[in-house]
Scaffold this motif. Structure first.
Motif, PDB file in Angstrom:
ATOM      1  N   LEU A 184      46.803  44.019  30.659  1.00  0.00           N
ATOM      2  CA  LEU A 184      47.041  44.572  31.983  1.00  0.00           C
ATOM      3  C   LEU A 184      46.151  45.785  32.235  1.00  0.00           C
ATOM      4  O   LEU A 184      45.604  45.955  33.330  1.00  0.00           O
ATOM      5  CB  LEU A 184      48.521  44.948  32.131  1.00  0.00           C
ATOM      6  CG  LEU A 184      48.946  45.469  33.488  1.00  0.00           C
ATOM      7  CD1 LEU A 184      48.649  44.444  34.574  1.00  0.00           C
ATOM      8  CD2 LEU A 184      50.419  45.821  33.477  1.00  0.00           C
ATOM      9  N   GLU A 185      45.984  46.606  31.216  1.00  0.00           N
ATOM     10  CA  GLU A 185      45.157  47.801  31.353  1.00  0.00           C
ATOM     11  C   GLU A 185      43.701  47.442  31.670  1.00  0.00           C
ATOM     12  O   GLU A 185      43.072  48.046  32.545  1.00  0.00           O
ATOM     13  CB  GLU A 185      45.217  48.623  30.073  1.00  0.00           C
ATOM     14  CG  GLU A 185      44.487  49.934  30.161  1.00  0.00           C
ATOM     15  CD  GLU A 185      44.635  50.764  28.896  1.00  0.00           C
ATOM     16  OE1 GLU A 185      43.820  51.685  28.732  1.00  0.00           O
ATOM     17  OE2 GLU A 185      45.542  50.498  28.091  1.00  0.00           O
ATOM     18  N   VAL A 186      43.167  46.438  31.008  1.00  0.00           N
ATOM     19  CA  VAL A 186      41.792  45.992  31.238  1.00  0.00           C
ATOM     20  C   VAL A 186      41.660  45.402  32.637  1.00  0.00           C
ATOM     21  O   VAL A 186      40.696  45.695  33.356  1.00  0.00           O
ATOM     22  CB  VAL A 186      41.357  44.971  30.165  1.00  0.00           C
ATOM     23  CG1 VAL A 186      40.024  44.336  30.519  1.00  0.00           C
ATOM     24  CG2 VAL A 186      41.300  45.630  28.798  1.00  0.00           C
ATOM     25  N   ASP A 187      42.632  44.589  33.043  1.00  0.00           N
ATOM     26  CA  ASP A 187      42.607  44.005  34.384  1.00  0.00           C
ATOM     27  C   ASP A 187      42.663  45.081  35.462  1.00  0.00           C
ATOM     28  O   ASP A 187      41.947  45.017  36.464  1.00  0.00           O
ATOM     29  CB  ASP A 187      43.770  43.032  34.574  1.00  0.00           C
ATOM     30  CG  ASP A 187      43.634  41.770  33.745  1.00  0.00           C
ATOM     31  OD1 ASP A 187      42.512  41.484  33.264  1.00  0.00           O
ATOM     32  OD2 ASP A 187      44.651  41.075  33.578  1.00  0.00           O
ATOM     33  N   PHE A 188      43.509  46.072  35.244  1.00  0.00           N
ATOM     34  CA  PHE A 188      43.635  47.155  36.215  1.00  0.00           C
ATOM     35  C   PHE A 188      42.343  47.956  36.295  1.00  0.00           C
ATOM     36  O   PHE A 188      41.882  48.299  37.387  1.00  0.00           O
ATOM     37  CB  PHE A 188      44.810  48.066  35.847  1.00  0.00           C
ATOM     38  CG  PHE A 188      45.087  49.119  36.870  1.00  0.00           C
ATOM     39  CD1 PHE A 188      45.742  48.814  38.047  1.00  0.00           C
ATOM     40  CD2 PHE A 188      44.672  50.428  36.662  1.00  0.00           C
ATOM     41  CE1 PHE A 188      45.988  49.781  38.998  1.00  0.00           C
ATOM     42  CE2 PHE A 188      44.910  51.403  37.611  1.00  0.00           C
ATOM     43  CZ  PHE A 188      45.567  51.086  38.784  1.00  0.00           C
ATOM     44  N   ALA A 189      41.735  48.244  35.170  1.00  0.00           N
ATOM     45  CA  ALA A 189      40.477  48.995  35.140  1.00  0.00           C
ATOM     46  C   ALA A 189      39.371  48.225  35.862  1.00  0.00           C
ATOM     47  O   ALA A 189      38.573  48.812  36.608  1.00  0.00           O
ATOM     48  CB  ALA A 189      40.071  49.287  33.698  1.00  0.00           C
ATOM     49  N   ARG A 190      39.322  46.915  35.676  1.00  0.00           N
ATOM     50  CA  ARG A 190      38.323  46.082  36.348  1.00  0.00           C
ATOM     51  C   ARG A 190      38.544  46.093  37.863  1.00  0.00           C
ATOM     52  O   ARG A 190      37.603  46.222  38.636  1.00  0.00           O
ATOM     53  CB  ARG A 190      38.369  44.653  35.820  1.00  0.00           C
ATOM     54  CG  ARG A 190      37.286  43.760  36.389  1.00  0.00           C
ATOM     55  CD  ARG A 190      37.333  42.338  35.844  1.00  0.00           C
ATOM     56  NE  ARG A 190      37.349  42.295  34.404  1.00  0.00           N
ATOM     57  CZ  ARG A 190      38.314  41.753  33.657  1.00  0.00           C
ATOM     58  NH1 ARG A 190      39.356  41.185  34.237  1.00  0.00           N
ATOM     59  NH2 ARG A 190      38.242  41.748  32.355  1.00  0.00           N
ATOM     60  N   ALA A 191      39.799  45.960  38.269  1.00  0.00           N
ATOM     61  CA  ALA A 191      40.118  45.968  39.692  1.00  0.00           C
ATOM     62  C   ALA A 191      39.762  47.316  40.318  1.00  0.00           C
ATOM     63  O   ALA A 191      39.214  47.372  41.423  1.00  0.00           O
ATOM     64  CB  ALA A 191      41.591  45.652  39.916  1.00  0.00           C
ATOM     65  N   LEU A 192      40.043  48.392  39.612  1.00  0.00           N
ATOM     66  CA  LEU A 192      39.724  49.723  40.108  1.00  0.00           C
ATOM     67  C   LEU A 192      38.212  49.900  40.251  1.00  0.00           C
ATOM     68  O   LEU A 192      37.731  50.454  41.246  1.00  0.00           O
ATOM     69  CB  LEU A 192      40.301  50.783  39.170  1.00  0.00           C
ATOM     70  CG  LEU A 192      40.235  52.222  39.643  1.00  0.00           C
ATOM     71  CD1 LEU A 192      40.928  52.399  40.984  1.00  0.00           C
ATOM     72  CD2 LEU A 192      40.849  53.141  38.602  1.00  0.00           C
ATOM     73  N   LYS A 193      37.456  49.404  39.302  1.00  0.00           N
ATOM     74  CA  LYS A 193      35.992  49.467  39.362  1.00  0.00           C
ATOM     75  C   LYS A 193      35.474  48.675  40.569  1.00  0.00           C
ATOM     76  O   LYS A 193      34.590  49.137  41.293  1.00  0.00           O
ATOM     77  CB  LYS A 193      35.397  48.918  38.065  1.00  0.00           C
ATOM     78  CG  LYS A 193      33.904  48.985  38.009  1.00  0.00           C
ATOM     79  CD  LYS A 193      33.382  48.437  36.693  1.00  0.00           C
ATOM     80  CE  LYS A 193      31.864  48.404  36.678  1.00  0.00           C
ATOM     81  NZ  LYS A 193      31.338  47.801  35.466  1.00  0.00           N
ATOM     82  N   ASP A 194      36.036  47.492  40.795  1.00  0.00           N
ATOM     83  CA  ASP A 194      35.632  46.674  41.943  1.00  0.00           C
ATOM     84  C   ASP A 194      35.958  47.379  43.259  1.00  0.00           C
ATOM     85  O   ASP A 194      35.138  47.386  44.182  1.00  0.00           O
ATOM     86  CB  ASP A 194      36.319  45.310  41.905  1.00  0.00           C
ATOM     87  CG  ASP A 194      35.815  44.417  40.784  1.00  0.00           C
ATOM     88  OD1 ASP A 194      34.740  44.696  40.217  1.00  0.00           O
ATOM     89  OD2 ASP A 194      36.518  43.429  40.477  1.00  0.00           O
ATOM     90  N   LEU A 195      37.129  47.967  43.362  1.00  0.00           N
ATOM     91  CA  LEU A 195      37.514  48.681  44.584  1.00  0.00           C
ATOM     92  C   LEU A 195      36.618  49.892  44.829  1.00  0.00           C
ATOM     93  O   LEU A 195      36.251  50.178  45.969  1.00  0.00           O
ATOM     94  CB  LEU A 195      38.979  49.111  44.515  1.00  0.00           C
ATOM     95  CG  LEU A 195      40.000  47.994  44.667  1.00  0.00           C
ATOM     96  CD1 LEU A 195      41.405  48.523  44.401  1.00  0.00           C
ATOM     97  CD2 LEU A 195      39.919  47.375  46.053  1.00  0.00           C
ATOM     98  N   ALA A 196      36.245  50.591  43.765  1.00  0.00           N
ATOM     99  CA  ALA A 196      35.351  51.741  43.904  1.00  0.00           C
ATOM    100  C   ALA A 196      33.982  51.294  44.423  1.00  0.00           C
ATOM    101  O   ALA A 196      33.374  51.972  45.263  1.00  0.00           O
ATOM    102  CB  ALA A 196      35.212  52.464  42.568  1.00  0.00           C
ATOM    103  N   ALA A 197      33.492  50.160  43.951  1.00  0.00           N
ATOM    104  CA  ALA A 197      32.206  49.635  44.406  1.00  0.00           C
ATOM    105  C   ALA A 197      32.275  49.252  45.886  1.00  0.00           C
ATOM    106  O   ALA A 197      31.344  49.527  46.653  1.00  0.00           O
ATOM    107  CB  ALA A 197      31.792  48.437  43.556  1.00  0.00           C
ATOM    108  N   ILE A 198      33.373  48.636  46.291  1.00  0.00           N
ATOM    109  CA  ILE A 198      33.553  48.262  47.697  1.00  0.00           C
ATOM    110  C   ILE A 198      33.626  49.509  48.571  1.00  0.00           C
ATOM    111  O   ILE A 198      33.004  49.571  49.637  1.00  0.00           O
ATOM    112  CB  ILE A 198      34.810  47.385  47.866  1.00  0.00           C
ATOM    113  CG1 ILE A 198      34.594  46.037  47.181  1.00  0.00           C
ATOM    114  CG2 ILE A 198      35.157  47.210  49.344  1.00  0.00           C
ATOM    115  CD1 ILE A 198      35.851  45.225  47.000  1.00  0.00           C
TER     116      ILE A 198
END
Length: 71
Positions: free
Chosen positions: A2-16
């Motif tokens: 879950l931590e890895v998935d959340f970190a990936r999602a946060l990175k994607d949102l920051a890029a957007i």
């Protein structure tokens, strides 16, 4: 995990968010949330080629460029 998935999602949102900040340099553009995964940014009076050129100039590589059928 879950931590890895959340970190990936946060990175994607920051890029957007970064892309949206770059787009904001063009002025106020209509932004619509289409569904839970799609944002639509409209460029009134611009054809797809012009929008692609603007995105390239702003170094925006995410997303898809389309053109309204009645343009």
């Amino acid at each position: 995990t879950l931590e890895v998935d959340f970190a990936r999602a946060l990175k994607d949102l920051a890029a957007i968010m970064n892309d949206l900040k770059h787009l904001s340099t063009l002025g106020s553009l209509p932004l619509t949330l289409i569904n839970s995964t799609t944002l639509r940014v409209r460029f009134p009076g611009c054809d797809a080629d012009t929008v692609e050129a603007l995105c390239k100039e702003l170094n925006i590589r995410r997303g898809m460029v389309g053109q309204d059928a009645d343009f």
